[in-house]
Design an enzyme around this catalytic site. Structure first.
Site, PDB file in Angstrom:
ATOM      1  N   CYS A 166      51.122  25.539 -54.042  1.00 28.43           N
ATOM      2  CA  CYS A 166      51.418  24.135 -54.354  1.00 28.43           C
ATOM      3  C   CYS A 166      52.804  23.699 -53.900  1.00 28.43           C
ATOM      4  O   CYS A 166      53.093  22.501 -53.852  1.00 28.43           O
ATOM      5  CB  CYS A 166      51.250  23.891 -55.855  1.00 28.43           C
ATOM      6  SG  CYS A 166      49.613  24.337 -56.471  1.00 28.43           S
TER       7      CYS A 166
ATOM      8  N   ASN B 143      44.713  17.735 -58.961  1.00 31.83           N
ATOM      9  CA  ASN B 143      45.704  18.649 -58.404  1.00 31.83           C
ATOM     10  C   ASN B 143      45.173  19.174 -57.070  1.00 31.83           C
ATOM     11  O   ASN B 143      44.256  19.975 -57.037  1.00 31.83           O
ATOM     12  CB  ASN B 143      45.921  19.798 -59.393  1.00 31.83           C
ATOM     13  CG  ASN B 143      46.916  20.841 -58.891  1.00 31.83           C
ATOM     14  OD1 ASN B 143      47.154  20.976 -57.698  1.00 31.83           O
ATOM     15  ND2 ASN B 143      47.486  21.602 -59.816  1.00 31.83           N
TER      16      ASN B 143
ATOM     17  N   HIS C 163      55.000  17.829 -57.244  1.00 31.48           N
ATOM     18  CA  HIS C 163      53.631  18.302 -57.107  1.00 31.48           C
ATOM     19  C   HIS C 163      52.810  17.784 -58.278  1.00 31.48           C
ATOM     20  O   HIS C 163      53.232  17.851 -59.432  1.00 31.48           O
ATOM     21  CB  HIS C 163      53.615  19.833 -57.076  1.00 31.48           C
ATOM     22  CG  HIS C 163      52.280  20.420 -57.352  1.00 31.48           C
ATOM     23  ND1 HIS C 163      51.144  20.036 -56.659  1.00 31.48           N
ATOM     24  CD2 HIS C 163      51.871  21.345 -58.267  1.00 31.48           C
ATOM     25  CE1 HIS C 163      50.118  20.711 -57.123  1.00 31.48           C
ATOM     26  NE2 HIS C 163      50.519  21.507 -58.099  1.00 31.48           N
TER      27      HIS C 163
END
Length: 315
Positions: A113, A271, A241
């Site tokens: 990520c 996500n 993020h």
């Protein structure tokens, strides 16, 4: 050494929308439970035959078009991803070929990520050192391929998509538009987010990751601001993020950045790992929420556990 800057953004999401109510039909969950814990209302999931390279090409093509550069103007392509269908060939060379970019340097980067911020930092360094003129940086993920759809701790969170940016040289006499990257890792916590085996599914210890993210990362963001010569008060947009709405709101509060300056793409995108930051930037640009010429703070973090942050001047 010349400076570097972000020239343009581009984003792509698959067509299929999966709502919380859809997930409630296959796992023991509810719309209220998901919203209260991670802040997600819906997410996009790629078609079975849609690949990471397909999504990366779509996002990269939009960023390239927005930059005004021809394909021949790009001489390095970096794709940040942790979810390719296969390890070989790399995604970057395929994306470059599909976009008509002839014979560029091309490689994939896996920092999960945090991948986009890692890739942006290395692209900036390549431009500043003269190793590249213009770089196409893409974050692309098909997380749905690595999920156990019966595990409600993960299937409610992760999603698919891609985002991209073109990085080029700063103008003569202009300061660099990409600040120094502040990056690092906590390998002692690596087992908190894992995929086991070639055919395994992603698993995570959500509470441990939550505690780490909400306590360890705001100093990293502050250091990135300090190295860029700005303070959090100067930041016009904060794009972390998109891991979990509660996490990113907590980090923003610790930094003193107002809620209206915080990217919240996770609500309708989920996500998307390394795609989340460029995808959120692209969405904010479309919504008119970005102020060109002002500083924005990026903060990537996730499996590894790896993290990276930098300040950019918005194009």
């Amino acid at each position: 050494m010349s400076g570097s800057r972000v020239v343009a953004f581009g984003g792509y999401q698959p067509d299929k929308v999966v709502t919380n109510d859809d997930l409630a039909k296959i796992v023991d969950t509810t719309d209220e439970w998901i919203r209260s814990r991670v802040g997600i209302e819906s997410r996009r999931i790629a078609a079975d035959d849609e690949t990471v390279a397909d999504m990366a090409t779509a996002a990269g093509g939009k960023a390239l078009a927005a930059s005004g550069l021809p394909p021949s103007g790009i001489d390095l392509v970096i794709v940040a991803t942790c979810s390719p269908e296969v390890p070989l060939p790399n995604v970057a060379a395929t994306v470059a070929h599909r976009l008509g970019i002839a014979a560029p340097g091309a490689y994939d980067l896996n920092a999960a990520c945090a991948g986009f911020c890692y890739a942006l930092g290395t692209a900036s360094d390549a431009v500043r050192a003269g190793s590249a003129r213009n770089v196409l940086v893409v974050g692309a993920e098909k997380m749905s391929s690595w999920m156990d759809w019966t595990d409600r701790s993960t299937c409610i969170i992760f999603a698919d998509g891609a985002g991209a940016a073109v990085v080029g040289p700063a103008g003569d006499g202009e300061p660099s538009g990409i600040g120094p990257v502040v990056w690092g890792s906590a390998g002692d916590l690596a087992e908190k987010i894992t995929v086991t085996g070639r055919n395994g599914a992603i698993t995570q210890e959500g509470q441990a990751v939550f505690r780490w993210a909400t306590t360890a990362l705001h100093p990293v963001a502050l250091e990135a601001c300090a190295r860029a010569g700005v303070t959090p008060a100067d930041i016009s947009a904060f794009i972390p993020h998109q891991a979990n709405l509660r996490i990113i709101e907590a980090i923003a509060r610790r930094l003193g950045i107002p809620r209206e300056r915080l990217a919240d793409d996770i609500v309708h995108a989920g996500n998307t790992s390394s795609a989340s930051i460029p995808l959120a930037l692209s969405r904010m640009a479309e919504q008119g929420r970005l102020q060109p010429g002002t500083p924005a703070l990026l903060l990537g973090f996730g499996a590894g556990l790896s993290y990276a942050a930098q300040v950019i001047t918005l194009p």
